[in-house]
Design an enzyme around this catalytic site. Structure first.
Site, mmCIF file in Angstrom:
data_model
loop_
_atom_site.group_PDB
_atom_site.id
_atom_site.type_symbol
_atom_site.label_atom_id
_atom_site.label_comp_id
_atom_site.label_asym_id
_atom_site.label_seq_id
_atom_site.Cartn_x
_atom_site.Cartn_y
_atom_site.Cartn_z
ATOM 1 N N ARG A 24 -67.513 36.689 -10.308
ATOM 2 C CA ARG A 24 -66.091 36.385 -10.836
ATOM 3 C C ARG A 24 -66.267 34.795 -11.128
ATOM 4 N NH1 ARG A 24 -62.805 38.129 -4.935
ATOM 5 N NH2 ARG A 24 -63.736 40.344 -5.282
ATOM 6 N N SER A 116 -60.127 41.098 -7.546
ATOM 7 C CA SER A 116 -59.505 41.160 -6.263
ATOM 8 C C SER A 116 -58.316 41.322 -6.256
ATOM 9 C CB SER A 116 -60.383 41.008 -5.064
ATOM 10 O OG SER A 116 -59.543 41.769 -4.671
ATOM 11 N N HIS A 117 -57.780 39.903 -5.562
ATOM 12 C CA HIS A 117 -56.704 39.356 -5.120
ATOM 13 C C HIS A 117 -56.644 38.322 -5.983
ATOM 14 C CE1 HIS A 117 -59.971 37.786 -2.555
ATOM 15 N NE2 HIS A 117 -59.088 37.400 -2.316
ATOM 16 N N ASP A 288 -53.137 44.404 -2.629
ATOM 17 C CA ASP A 288 -53.648 43.320 -3.681
ATOM 18 C C ASP A 288 -53.992 43.825 -4.822
ATOM 19 O OD1 ASP A 288 -55.883 44.372 -2.868
ATOM 20 O OD2 ASP A 288 -57.123 42.647 -2.953
ATOM 21 N N ASP A 290 -56.382 44.462 -6.499
ATOM 22 C CA ASP A 290 -57.704 46.266 -7.377
ATOM 23 C C ASP A 290 -57.312 47.179 -5.766
ATOM 24 O OD1 ASP A 290 -58.708 44.490 -5.144
ATOM 25 O OD2 ASP A 290 -60.792 45.811 -5.574
ATOM 26 N N ASP A 292 -57.902 47.106 -2.574
ATOM 27 C CA ASP A 292 -58.054 47.670 -1.273
ATOM 28 C C ASP A 292 -58.133 46.715 -0.094
ATOM 29 O OD1 ASP A 292 -59.079 45.194 -2.125
ATOM 30 O OD2 ASP A 292 -61.270 44.872 -2.092
ATOM 31 N N ARG A 293 -56.689 45.237 0.128
ATOM 32 C CA ARG A 293 -55.766 44.873 0.654
ATOM 33 C C ARG A 293 -54.848 45.519 0.843
ATOM 34 N NH1 ARG A 293 -57.609 38.609 0.410
ATOM 35 N NH2 ARG A 293 -59.579 39.063 0.737
ATOM 36 N N THR A 357 -68.890 38.489 6.604
ATOM 37 C CA THR A 357 -67.806 38.643 6.276
ATOM 38 C C THR A 357 -68.275 39.741 4.454
ATOM 39 O OG1 THR A 357 -66.504 36.229 6.710
ATOM 40 C CG2 THR A 357 -66.071 37.311 4.250
ATOM 41 N N GLU A 376 -61.436 43.339 8.976
ATOM 42 C CA GLU A 376 -61.377 41.901 8.281
ATOM 43 C C GLU A 376 -60.168 41.559 8.425
ATOM 44 O OE1 GLU A 376 -64.951 40.826 5.945
ATOM 45 O OE2 GLU A 376 -63.804 42.626 4.413
ATOM 46 N N SER A 378 -59.110 39.460 6.750
ATOM 47 C CA SER A 378 -58.793 39.115 4.750
ATOM 48 C C SER A 378 -57.632 40.648 4.683
ATOM 49 C CB SER A 378 -59.523 38.312 4.453
ATOM 50 O OG SER A 378 -60.210 39.054 4.480
ATOM 51 N N LYS A 389 -62.957 49.068 1.385
ATOM 52 C CA LYS A 389 -61.819 49.148 2.533
ATOM 53 C C LYS A 389 -60.423 49.493 1.339
ATOM 54 C CE LYS A 389 -60.971 44.137 0.610
ATOM 55 N NZ LYS A 389 -62.334 43.025 1.258
HETATM 56 C C1 G1P Z 1 -62.974 37.113 0.864
HETATM 57 C C2 G1P Z 1 -62.749 37.284 2.605
HETATM 58 C C3 G1P Z 1 -63.866 38.400 2.588
HETATM 59 C C4 G1P Z 1 -63.097 39.718 2.291
HETATM 60 C C5 G1P Z 1 -63.682 39.478 0.633
HETATM 61 C C6 G1P Z 1 -62.883 40.540 -0.401
HETATM 62 O O1 G1P Z 1 -64.418 36.321 0.810
HETATM 63 O O2 G1P Z 1 -62.976 36.511 3.174
HETATM 64 O O3 G1P Z 1 -63.070 39.498 4.248
HETATM 65 O O4 G1P Z 1 -64.673 40.606 2.094
HETATM 66 O O5 G1P Z 1 -62.843 38.430 0.023
HETATM 67 O O6 G1P Z 1 -62.396 41.215 -0.236
HETATM 68 P P1 G1P Z 1 -64.339 35.349 0.712
HETATM 69 O O7 G1P Z 1 -63.881 34.275 0.374
HETATM 70 O O8 G1P Z 1 -64.004 35.149 2.119
HETATM 71 O O9 G1P Z 1 -65.894 34.750 1.019
HETATM 72 ZN ZN ZN Z 2 -59.734 43.110 -3.289
#
Ligand code: G1P
Ligand code: ZN
Length: 560
Positions: A24, A116-117, A288, A290, A292-293, A357, A376, A378, A389
């Site tokens: 990213r 993602s988010h 989110d 994409d 998955d959340r 994680t 998770e 998150s 997810k």
């Molecule tokens: C974060 C979340 C983690 C999740 C990841 C991808 O990662 O904490 O649980 O799997 O996003 O969605 P982090 O930024 O903490 O490394």
């Molecule tokens: Zn995502």
């Protein structure tokens, strides 16, 4: 159409190291000449000779640069021996949909275009991640290979003249240096929707949502936050489950998510939380960018922590046809996730795994038939139906639990806590801090807590005293392939099972984000206010870590 591949000279870029979930960076970085091309070449090369004659899936969350990157990927796959691509229409596929497509089509893998988010648009983030043939994110060994290749890359291959219109479904066949190359532009939602129909009892859910079985329609507010789930949500909740149009909002995927930060939590899904807290809703949910959340809230915006969400779904899992048919294997959670699901696992006699994680750590356990439900803190919940997810899956699971129990969300939670006790949980995020002081803070804290004299120490705050049982930098040995992942987060476990966890984010695109997780278990005192119940342990965490001193921050940017 006969075309030929060409080889373009290039030089390595620094930092093409995939993090918790792919590479990213800011869009500005990805659009630098050769930047995206280099990384894609390394992904393809990391597959070795398996790439020849392979099938890959390509799609993303529709954020800015998705279409352009999709075109680059098509041209590079053509030049690198891939024989067939499944590409989402307009380059759009949710992350769970990619995972499902890889599995259904027995593809070699998929390239997912998403950050993602993280916010999208020309000034914000883009991301690329590779998922393997099991449909899950590539494991560390694979992403390390991609990174190693990226440090030595000298050239990439591309069919520059290949033109493809990804705006309409259809099949195009090309002749590349005498070999056929097929691109199938596919409808983004149909495979995924069919998959959900196989898992859940849609007829029952339709009667429940539309009110046929209860006498009144379910009052829902499903918020896609202008992310990729919009078209999936419309097809599932409106067309298939018979919800009314006003049950879904922000369902048009936008390249910049309409300026929203597409992360379904109490801070960024503010509109959802405010609306549901004022209105008369049975369930509110958001996803989110994409897809998955997920975040689940009940009437008056009663918040379900993702750790509790996982535990409740585990408790009722057998009300979902997929699990009736395939059985219930073990459960798992990431290390920072509160341990509520462990209690359900213990009661049901199931194995429960604690992994680092990142969703990639669940895949091996699922493939080995030892894990069927995981999550998770998150806002990630999912099952072994895919290897990602899955936000929409989680909402359908919650609707199934509500339909099965005939209860509202708050009542379901209170009933759960009365059986198992409650894990109060919060996460503090300190975003965009300077990296060096954060690294110093983590190093100092690791030294402090791993000193043998640390265990046994007592800390008091707000009338509560916690005695340290163990403390470490979490390391994990995969039970299936025995691979070891070290330095996965600092963890202090107290005598009563309460925990403080601290780690640096692996998904940011610049600076450092510190995550502080607090998990406090109460057997009987289950109806307290979370912020008050957690305050003593938060103060102790700030004292031990000296976070304000190192980061200069007196308050987190996000609290969940
Ligand atoms: C974060 C979340 C983690 C999740 C990841 C991808 O990662 O904490 O649980 O799997 O996003 O969605 P982090 O930024 O903490 O490394
Ligand atoms: Zn995502």
């Amino acid at each position: 159409m006969a075309l030929s591949a060409s080889t373009v000279k290039t030089t390595p870029f620094e930092g093409q190291k995939p993090g918790t979930s792919g590479l990213r960076k800011k869009v500005k970085v990805f659009v630098e000449p050769n930047y995206t091309e280099n990384f894609i070449q390394c992904i393809l090369d990391a597959n070795g000779s398996a790439i020849n004659g392979s099938l890959l899936v390509v799609g993303g969350d529709g954020r800015y640069y998705c279409k352009k990157a999709t075109e680059i990927i098509v041209r590079m796959c053509a030049a690198n021996g891939v024989s067939r691509l499944l590409v989402g229409q307009n380059g759009i596929l949710s992350t769970p949909a990619v995972s499902s497509l890889i599995r259904h089509n027995k593809a070699l893998g998929g390239i997912v275009l998403t950050a993602s988010h993280n916010p999208g648009g020309p000034e914000n983030d883009f991301g690329i991640k590779f998922n393997c043939e099991n449909g899950g994110p590539a494991p560390d060994a694979f992403t390390n290979k991609i990174y190693d290749l990226s440090t030595a890359i000298k050239e990439y291959k591309i069919v520059a003249g290949l033109q493809i219109d990804i705006s309409k479904p259809g099949t195009s066949t090309f002749d590349i240096n005498g070999k056929p190359f097929v691109v199938d532009v596919i409808d983004s939602v149909s495979n995924y929707v069919n998959h959900m129909k196989e898992i859940f009892d849609f007829a029952k859910l339709r009667d429940y949502v539309s009110g046929k079985s209860t006498g009144k329609p379910l009052k829902m507010r499903i918020d896609s936050m202008n992310g990729v789930t919009g078209s999936y949500v419309r097809e599932i909740f409106l067309t298939n489950l018979g919800a009314s149009e006003d049950c879904v909002v922000h369902t048009t995927p936008l390249e910049d998510f309409g300026g929203l930060h597409p992360d379904p939590n109490l801070t960024y899904a503010k509109d959802l939380v405010e609306t549901v807290s004022k209105g008369d809703y049975d369930i509110g949910a958001a996803f989110d960018g994409d897809g998955d959340r997920n975040m689940i809230i009940g009437n008056k915006a009663f918040f379900v922590t993702p750790s509790d969400s996982l535990a409740v779904i585990a408790h009722y899992l057998e009300c979902i046809p997929y699990f009736q048919k395939n059985g219930v294997q073990g459960f798992a959670r990431s290390m920072p996730t509160a341990s509520a699901v462990d209690l359900v696992g213990a009661k049901l006699g199931k194995e429960v795994f604690e992994v680092p994680t990142g969703w990639k750590y669940f895949g091996n356990l699922m493939d080995a038939g030892r894990l069927c439900l995981c999550g998770e803190e998150s806002f990630g919940t999912g099952s072994n139906h895919i290897r990602e997810k899955d936000g929409i899956w989680a909402v359908l699971a919650w609707l199934s639990v509500m339909q099965h129990t005939g209860k509202g969300i708050e009542e379901i939670l209170k009933n759960h806590w009365s059986i198992y006790g409650r894990n109060y949980f919060t996460r503090y995020d300190y975003e965009e801090c300077d990296l060096d002081p954060c690294n110093q803070m983590m190093a100092a804290m690791e030294k402090n807590i791993t000193n043998p004299a640390f265990a046994g120490k007592s800390y008091s705050s707000g009338g509560k005293t916690y005695k340290v049982k163990v403390a470490d930098n979490f390391s994990y040995t995969d039970p299936v392939d025995k691979s070891v992942s070290t330095k996965q987060g600092l963890r202090i476990v107290f005598e009563d099972g309460s925990r403080i966890v601290m780690r640096l984010s692996g998904t940011g695109s610049s600076g450092a984000t510190v995550r502080l997780y607090i998990d406090s278990y109460e057997k009987d005192n289950v109806l307290g206010k979370a912020s008050e119940m957690l305050k003593p342990l938060i103060d102790i965490a700030l004292e031990i870590s000296e976070l304000p001193k190192f980061t200069g921050r007196n308050a987190p940017t996000v609290i969940t």
